[in-house]
Design an enzyme around this catalytic site. Structure first.
Site, PDB file in Angstrom:
ATOM      1  CB  CYS A 281       1.818   3.634  10.394  1.00 46.33           C
ATOM      2  SG  CYS A 281       1.624   2.462   9.044  1.00 46.33           S
TER       3      CYS A 281
ATOM      4  N   GLY B 277       0.787  -1.222   0.000  1.00 46.60           N
ATOM      5  CA  GLY B 277       0.000   0.000   0.000  1.00 46.60           C
ATOM      6  C   GLY B 277       0.818   1.270   0.000  1.00 46.60           C
TER       7      GLY B 277
ATOM      8  CG  ASN C 104      -5.619   4.080   8.881  1.00 47.08           C
ATOM      9  OD1 ASN C 104      -5.999   5.123   8.352  1.00 47.08           O
ATOM     10  ND2 ASN C 104      -4.541   4.037   9.646  1.00 47.08           N
TER      11      ASN C 104
ATOM     12  CG  HIS D 126       0.611  -6.594   5.156  1.00 51.99           C
ATOM     13  ND1 HIS D 126       0.370  -6.217   6.459  1.00 51.99           N
ATOM     14  CD2 HIS D 126       0.873  -5.459   4.477  1.00 51.99           C
ATOM     15  CE1 HIS D 126       0.485  -4.904   6.560  1.00 51.99           C
ATOM     16  NE2 HIS D 126       0.780  -4.417   5.383  1.00 51.99           N
TER      17      HIS D 126
END
Length: 382
Positions: free
Chosen positions: A325, A69, A149, A201
């Site tokens: 992240c 991504g 997200n 993933h």
């Protein structure tokens, strides 16, 4: 062990891993080679491309393989900037994008591009009216994620596409990393979307795999130059084993998509309805159709997110503080900040992200553990 961090990464499926191993062992030639070892590698690569394209109802030539991504986001954003800078240097995005988008935009700003960051409402959603008002003659790209997200907000992609129908020269990119296998294909592959990015993933494929949907006829400069692989758009010797395994993973996800989404929705509802009965618990994700079924973000006021994560980890339940992240950096959730959630409350946010392997029994077990964890925090909260 209960794994509730599927938006960060997923476990590779056994048959997907088997595909990767078998291809690595038996079909190891370079797909660009003309000899008999290269031909089966090329054929398998193209078979994988066709399989993915057929599952999404697009052309095989519109599927370009990448490493994931972040590469996809950077490529579309910077590739558009390179290809279209003569026509303008204005880009529109939202204030709640993934770091791969935000940081790519920041880099372009340093190079003289002008980026408009659309605000969001109290549900983390952009306004189509705001987007329309932000459009300029020099706008070359609009980049809006499909599913947030951090809290799972579904953005108005179709409505934005309808606005952009009047601006056919503007590229429209959708970060669809959190949307695959979630019943949102009609949103992601709507007629006006030019580019969509995906990461293997996130749906049980090997790490380091991904693909970008590139609508036929759209101009996009490559970021990686070399031998001209992937139609000259993404050079480098192809990861044949990874792409074959990813194609199998896509097929597996699509086979049970309807039942998986219904199951994730039921799990989310069972947990949300239980924890919202407690004082000091704040839900940032909603249960209506404006939010994805697999993401539930909440906070226990007065308890930092990392403390909550470790409390559940001690009981072998794994969740995260917002996105993977930013969690190790102990950063405030960017989405909640954009929603104007007070900083002290945003610092308490954690995210449950569900996958197709989670069960209602796990939801019940989580709720039982939540009662104990919450009781342990009482002296901090009160």
């Amino acid at each position: 062990m209960i794994y509730f961090d599927n938006s960060a990464t997923t476990k590779i499926l056994p048959d997907v891993l088997s595909t990767y191993d078998q291809v690595s062992e038996k079909i190891w030639g370079n797909p660009s080679s003309l000899h008999k070892l290269g031909e089966p590698a090329w054929n398998l690569l193209e078979q994988s491309r066709r399989q993915i394209a057929n599952l999404f109802g697009v052309l095989p030539s519109e599927i370009i393989f990448t490493s994931g991504g972040s590469e996809g986001d950077n490529w579309v954003i910077k590739g558009t900037a390179i290809a279209k800078h003569k026509f303008g240097k204005h880009i529109i995005t939202s204030s709640v994008e993934h770091a791969a988008v935000r940081n790519a935009m920041a880099q372009l700003e340093e190079l003289g591009f002008d980026v408009t960051y659309l605000p969001v409402d109290d549900q983390g959603r952009v306004s189509v009216a705001d987007l329309k008002a932000a459009l300029r003659p020099d706008t070359i790209l609009v980049s809006i994620m499909a599913v947030n997200n951090e809290i799972g907000t579904i953005q108005p992609i179709k409505e934005i596409g309808e606005v952009l129908n009047d601006y056919p020269r503007i590229h429209f990119m959708v970060d669809a990393v959190q949307a695959i296998g979630k019943g949102l294909d009609d949103l992601v592959f709507s007629d006006r979307v030019d580019f969509a990015t995906f990461s293997g993933h996130k749906f049980h494929a090997p790490r380091g795999t991904g693909f970008v949907y590139v609508k036929q006829g759209r101009q996009l400069a490559p970021l990686i130059n070399g031998g001209g692989q992937e139609r000259g758009l993404r050079s480098g010797t192809e990861n044949v084993a990874g792409m074959a395994a990813m194609a199998r993973a896509v097929r597996r996800v699509k086979e049970k998509e309807i039942t998986s989404v219904a199951n994730e929705k039921a799990i989310k509802e069972r947990i949300a309805k239980h924890i919202q009965t407690f004082d000091h618990v704040h839900l940032f994700s909603r249960l209506d159709d404006g939010f994805a079924a697999h993401v539930l973000c909440f906070a226990i006021e007065g308890v930092r997110g990392e403390t909550i994560v470790h409390a559940f980890e001690e009981r072998e339940i794994y969740l995260s503080t917002t996105s993977a992240c930013s969690s190790k950096k102990q950063a405030e959730a960017s989405t909640l900040a954009a929603m104007k959630v007070p900083t002290k409350l945003a610092e308490c946010a954690v995210r449950i992200s569900l996958g197709d392997q989670n069960t209602l029994a796990e939801a019940d077990q989580f709720n039982q553990v939540f009662d104990k964890v919450y009781a342990g925090f009482k002296k901090i909260i009160d």
